[in-house]
Design a protein around this motif. Structure first.
Motif, PDB file in Angstrom:
ATOM      1  N   MET A   1       0.893  -1.358  -0.047  1.00  0.00           N
ATOM      2  CA  MET A   1      -0.055  -0.046   0.044  1.00  0.00           C
ATOM      3  C   MET A   1       0.997   1.435  -0.090  1.00  0.00           C
ATOM      4  N   PHE A   2       2.197   1.147   0.308  1.00  0.00           N
ATOM      5  CA  PHE A   2       2.838   2.285   0.240  1.00  0.00           C
ATOM      6  C   PHE A   2       4.074   2.178  -0.794  1.00  0.00           C
ATOM      7  N   ALA A   3       4.410   0.876  -1.058  1.00  0.00           N
ATOM      8  CA  ALA A   3       5.515   0.937  -2.090  1.00  0.00           C
ATOM      9  C   ALA A   3       4.894   0.938  -3.405  1.00  0.00           C
TER      10      ALA A   3
ATOM     11  N   ARG B   1     -11.396  -0.625   1.196  1.00  0.00           N
ATOM     12  CA  ARG B   1     -10.080   0.115   1.624  1.00  0.00           C
ATOM     13  C   ARG B   1      -8.949  -0.980   1.438  1.00  0.00           C
ATOM     14  N   THR B   2      -9.161  -2.047   2.179  1.00  0.00           N
ATOM     15  CA  THR B   2      -7.728  -2.993   2.467  1.00  0.00           C
ATOM     16  C   THR B   2      -7.633  -3.756   1.223  1.00  0.00           C
ATOM     17  N   TYR B   3      -8.682  -3.923   0.356  1.00  0.00           N
ATOM     18  CA  TYR B   3      -8.555  -4.774  -0.877  1.00  0.00           C
ATOM     19  C   TYR B   3      -7.266  -3.883  -1.892  1.00  0.00           C
ATOM     20  N   LEU B   4      -7.486  -2.744  -1.727  1.00  0.00           N
ATOM     21  CA  LEU B   4      -6.750  -1.673  -2.328  1.00  0.00           C
ATOM     22  C   LEU B   4      -5.147  -1.685  -1.840  1.00  0.00           C
ATOM     23  N   THR B   5      -5.284  -1.278  -0.375  1.00  0.00           N
ATOM     24  CA  THR B   5      -4.041  -0.848   0.302  1.00  0.00           C
ATOM     25  C   THR B   5      -3.232  -2.189   0.593  1.00  0.00           C
ATOM     26  N   PHE B   6      -3.575  -3.276   0.530  1.00  0.00           N
ATOM     27  CA  PHE B   6      -2.773  -4.666   0.786  1.00  0.00           C
ATOM     28  C   PHE B   6      -2.168  -5.044  -0.608  1.00  0.00           C
TER      29      PHE B   6
ATOM     30  N   PHE C   1     -18.481  -4.705  -2.238  1.00  0.00           N
ATOM     31  CA  PHE C   1     -17.703  -4.658  -0.763  1.00  0.00           C
ATOM     32  C   PHE C   1     -19.010  -4.171   0.294  1.00  0.00           C
ATOM     33  N   GLY C   2     -18.874  -3.906   1.618  1.00  0.00           N
ATOM     34  CA  GLY C   2     -19.521  -3.379   2.644  1.00  0.00           C
ATOM     35  C   GLY C   2     -19.513  -4.097   3.961  1.00  0.00           C
ATOM     36  N   HIS C   3     -19.292  -5.220   3.990  1.00  0.00           N
ATOM     37  CA  HIS C   3     -19.684  -5.891   5.129  1.00  0.00           C
ATOM     38  C   HIS C   3     -18.385  -5.500   6.286  1.00  0.00           C
ATOM     39  N   ASN C   4     -17.206  -5.330   5.741  1.00  0.00           N
ATOM     40  CA  ASN C   4     -16.035  -4.880   6.838  1.00  0.00           C
ATOM     41  C   ASN C   4     -15.827  -3.567   6.721  1.00  0.00           C
ATOM     42  N   ASP C   5     -16.461  -2.741   5.847  1.00  0.00           N
ATOM     43  CA  ASP C   5     -16.141  -1.256   5.815  1.00  0.00           C
ATOM     44  C   ASP C   5     -16.331  -0.547   7.263  1.00  0.00           C
ATOM     45  N   ALA C   6     -17.559  -1.160   7.945  1.00  0.00           N
ATOM     46  CA  ALA C   6     -17.995  -0.461   9.126  1.00  0.00           C
ATOM     47  C   ALA C   6     -17.320  -0.766  10.335  1.00  0.00           C
ATOM     48  N   SER C   7     -16.208  -1.600   9.989  1.00  0.00           N
ATOM     49  CA  SER C   7     -15.275  -1.799  11.234  1.00  0.00           C
ATOM     50  C   SER C   7     -14.287  -0.577  11.557  1.00  0.00           C
ATOM     51  N   PRO C   8     -13.633  -0.693  12.637  1.00  0.00           N
ATOM     52  CA  PRO C   8     -12.841   0.654  12.944  1.00  0.00           C
ATOM     53  C   PRO C   8     -11.838   0.927  11.927  1.00  0.00           C
ATOM     54  N   ILE C   9     -11.561   2.264  11.621  1.00  0.00           N
ATOM     55  CA  ILE C   9     -10.743   2.606  10.799  1.00  0.00           C
ATOM     56  C   ILE C   9      -9.274   2.446  11.262  1.00  0.00           C
ATOM     57  N   ASN C  10      -9.055   2.669  12.516  1.00  0.00           N
ATOM     58  CA  ASN C  10      -7.576   2.368  12.877  1.00  0.00           C
ATOM     59  C   ASN C  10      -7.681   1.567  14.295  1.00  0.00           C
TER      60      ASN C  10
ATOM     61  N   GLU D   1      -6.499  11.449   8.116  1.00  0.00           N
ATOM     62  CA  GLU D   1      -5.137  11.052   8.050  1.00  0.00           C
ATOM     63  C   GLU D   1      -4.732  10.135   9.441  1.00  0.00           C
ATOM     64  N   ILE D   2      -4.214   9.071   9.390  1.00  0.00           N
ATOM     65  CA  ILE D   2      -3.856   8.084  10.447  1.00  0.00           C
ATOM     66  C   ILE D   2      -2.432   7.771  10.200  1.00  0.00           C
ATOM     67  N   VAL D   3      -1.966   7.309  11.606  1.00  0.00           N
ATOM     68  CA  VAL D   3      -0.866   6.412  11.742  1.00  0.00           C
ATOM     69  C   VAL D   3      -1.311   5.116  11.902  1.00  0.00           C
ATOM     70  N   ASN D   4      -1.285   4.008  10.800  1.00  0.00           N
ATOM     71  CA  ASN D   4      -1.932   2.934  10.812  1.00  0.00           C
ATOM     72  C   ASN D   4      -1.263   1.890  11.916  1.00  0.00           C
ATOM     73  N   GLN D   5      -2.178   1.669  12.855  1.00  0.00           N
ATOM     74  CA  GLN D   5      -1.660   0.626  14.210  1.00  0.00           C
ATOM     75  C   GLN D   5      -0.998  -0.491  13.511  1.00  0.00           C
ATOM     76  N   MET D   6      -1.525  -1.115  12.492  1.00  0.00           N
ATOM     77  CA  MET D   6      -1.086  -2.245  12.215  1.00  0.00           C
ATOM     78  C   MET D   6       0.349  -2.283  11.345  1.00  0.00           C
ATOM     79  N   THR D   7       0.469  -1.093  10.608  1.00  0.00           N
ATOM     80  CA  THR D   7       1.762  -0.925   9.855  1.00  0.00           C
ATOM     81  C   THR D   7       2.746   0.088  10.612  1.00  0.00           C
ATOM     82  N   GLY D   8       2.185   1.005  11.324  1.00  0.00           N
ATOM     83  CA  GLY D   8       3.029   1.972  12.022  1.00  0.00           C
ATOM     84  C   GLY D   8       3.405   3.028  10.927  1.00  0.00           C
ATOM     85  N   LYS D   9       2.481   3.141   9.860  1.00  0.00           N
ATOM     86  CA  LYS D   9       2.847   4.030   8.860  1.00  0.00           C
ATOM     87  C   LYS D   9       1.530   4.863   8.599  1.00  0.00           C
ATOM     88  N   GLN D  10       1.905   6.151   8.003  1.00  0.00           N
ATOM     89  CA  GLN D  10       0.778   7.235   7.713  1.00  0.00           C
ATOM     90  C   GLN D  10       0.079   6.408   6.826  1.00  0.00           C
TER      91      GLN D  10
END
Length: 572
Positions: free
Chosen positions: A30-32, A101-106, A126-135, A153-162
């Protein structure tokens, strides 16, 4: 005892660190901008020479490794059984547990895009998992609710990245646009419903994800299947005890029987859309599936223009006889399912040896978008002295300017010279003007060519009955149309009032039979009623030389006896 608690805490910490490391590896793309080697292996097209339909979504489309583990299946697996595999690849690249979101970012979307080629189809659900916490440190997969352009804008707690998180609708629109860049035809589905009941009714996501998916599809002018409603309707017909047998868990994941039912519902939606380049590959089982109802899908009319005469005939006659151009929205020219606009049948009221009728209306347009897309300029360039232009807009001119949910089509209210700058998706700035300003543009430019402009107020919706009396809507647009006609010297047909009086004469039950959907679009019978009202208005104000119209006697021979007398209206 304290020692054991410390060891337990250390173990839990180690597990969390390991899980975080795995998630970082998975999400590195998602960043590279490249697909991570840690992603699941997904199916690829079996035959490169064949067209393909790709499915992207969550576990309700493809569960786990798609082997039916725990008896759970997504509809994307039995979906392929409805198509001829020797002629079409059905490629299910959905991934359980992911959101839009994560289908794209992963990195899964990048992997899917590599296989897309011109002429393919992409079904998005999509939709079933989009209501989950953003971070959070578990999955961090949620999206901003709605269909807007806001970001977080977040610092993703899973990845530690913005990370910049967008709305659910933004991610859907991103898939649509990037698929189109590859020459692919996207189709949006609302999410399948959960096994959740309110009495005898299945709870629907009508005010949330189903609505937002429809809005995203509408914003990008792509077909939409309201899978949420189609499936819920099927569940209600089966009843709660029977539906229990279609699920493999508490409320979300279907068994193979449930997955097949859901797949049938997708096919029903595709059949309702009548996308022949896709439905021509259906097997005999697929052909047996009844199409969904018209109001459970949304189809974009791809036809750019429509001349009722052939190009050869038009070339021969143009210059020798006048042309009546008709511009407007889907109530004038629909072309979807059983929907018919009045402009598609009004030609039978004219003497075609004396006047050419060219219906240039197109569904989904407003005065603003008809202008921005160059459709008015195309008509203007063809106008010649003695021609006529009938214009009828309004259904798509309302809404908040700048709100993406309204498909970049609302005009400012009124008839003044106010403007508002709006940024378009390609970075251009559009100067948006009032509804009346655009109508005045059509009128004044028509007159500059020696042609006659005729302004019609909008066709009313059908659901305007109050204690047995039909009270038409569009009161403001009706007023503005009259004001524009008076200011520019154009002819005015108060079509809102004409049709309103006709509906009152017919009665609510009869009016119900004139429509192809819940409230807006007429069937052929309704289009003919509306066309008769247009002609009645033209006769009453002598907007056209009567020699161009067939006589009332000939009219009766062509369209049959009119059940109620036509009414007329003049501009105030």
């Amino acid at each position: 005892m304290a020692r054991f608690r410390s060891l337990g805490s250390l173990l839990m910490m180690s597990i969390r660190v390991l899980r975080l490391s795995v998630c970082i590896a998975l999400a590195g793309s998602m960043f590279a901008g490249s697909v991570s080697a840690g992603l699941r292996t997904l199916p690829e097209p079996a035959g490169d020479a064949l067209p393909s339909v790709f499915l992207v979504g969550d576990s309700t489309v493809r569960n786990g490794d798609a082997s039916g583990g725990n008896g759970q299946w997504g509809w994307g697996e039995p979906f392929r059984d409805f198509f001829d595999s020797s002629k079409l690849n059905v490629v299910n690249r959905a991934v359980g547990g992911l959101s839009s979101r994560t289908y794209l970012t992963f990195g899964y979307w990048e992997g899917t895009k590599e296989h897309l080629k011109p002429g393919d189809f992409l079904i998005i659900q999509f939709g079933h998992n989009d209501a989950s916490p953003i971070n959070d440190d578990q999955r961090a997969r949620g999206t901003i609710r709605g269909n807007g352009d806001e970001v977080e804008e977040i610092v993703n707690q899973m990845t530690g990245k913005q990370e910049v998180v967008h709305s659910y609708g933004w991610y859907l629109r991103n898939y649509i646009r990037e698929a189109r860049e590859k020459g692919v035809h996207p189709i949006v589905c609302s999410p399948v419903p959960r096994k959740s009941w309110d009495g005898a009714k299945v709870n629907r996501a009508t005010s949330s994800y189903a609505s937002w998916a429809r809005e995203a599809a509408a914003a990008e002018d792509v077909p939409f299947v309201d899978l949420n409603d189609i499936v819920a309707e099927r569940y209600e017909a089966i009843g709660q005890p029977g539906v229990e047998e279609l699920f493999a868990d508490k409320h979300t994941h279907t068994s193979m029987a449930g997955a097949r039912l859901n797949a049938e519902c997708v096919v029903a939606g595709l059949r309702a859309l009548a996308i022949k380049d896709l439905t021509r590959f259906l097997t005999a089982d697929g052909e047996k599936v009844s199409p969904a109802r018209a109001n459970q899908v949304a189809f974009v009319d791809p036809r750019p223009v429509l001349d009722e005469l052939s190009d050869a005939d038009v070339a021969m006659l143009r210059g020798a006889i006048p042309t009546l151009y008709i511009i407007g929205d889907s109530t004038v020219r629909n072309g979807h399912m059983d929907g018919v606009g009045w402009g598609e049948v009004v030609g039978q009221h004219f003497d075609r040896a004396k006047i050419d009728v060219a219906n240039r209306a197109i569904g989904g347009r407003s005065t603003r978008s008809f202008t921005r897309e160059g459709r008015w300029d195309d008509v203007y360039q063809k106008l010649k002295p003695g021609d006529f232009v009938i214009m009828q807009f309004g259904h798509n001119d309302g809404g908040r300017v700048g709100d993406i949910r309204y498909k970049r089509r609302p005009a400012l209210p009124g008839i003044g010279d106010e403007t508002q700058d709006v940024s378009l998706d390609d970075g251009r700035v559009e100067v948006v003007r009032t509804y009346g300003w655009y109508l005045k543009l059509f009128c004044t430019e028509t007159k500059s060519k020696g042609a006659t402009p005729i302004v019609c107020s909008p066709v009313p919706h059908k659901d305007n009955w109050r204690d047995g009396k039909f009270v038409p809507d569009f009161a403001e647009h009706r007023k503005w149309c009259g004001q524009v006609a008076k200011e520019t010297g154009a002819k005015f047909v108060d079509l809102t009032a004409l049709i309103g009086q006709r509906y009152q004469e017919l009665g609510e039950a009869e009016v119900e039979t004139l429509f192809a959907d819940a409230r807006t679009h007429t069937n052929k019978k309704g289009a003919e009623v509306n066309a008769e009202c247009v002609v009645a208005g033209l006769r009453s104000i002598a907007a056209l030389p009567l020699s161009l119209l067939v006589s009332e006697r000939e009219q009766g021979e062509r369209v049959g006896d009119v059940s109620a007398p036509l009414v007329s209206s003049r501009a105030e």
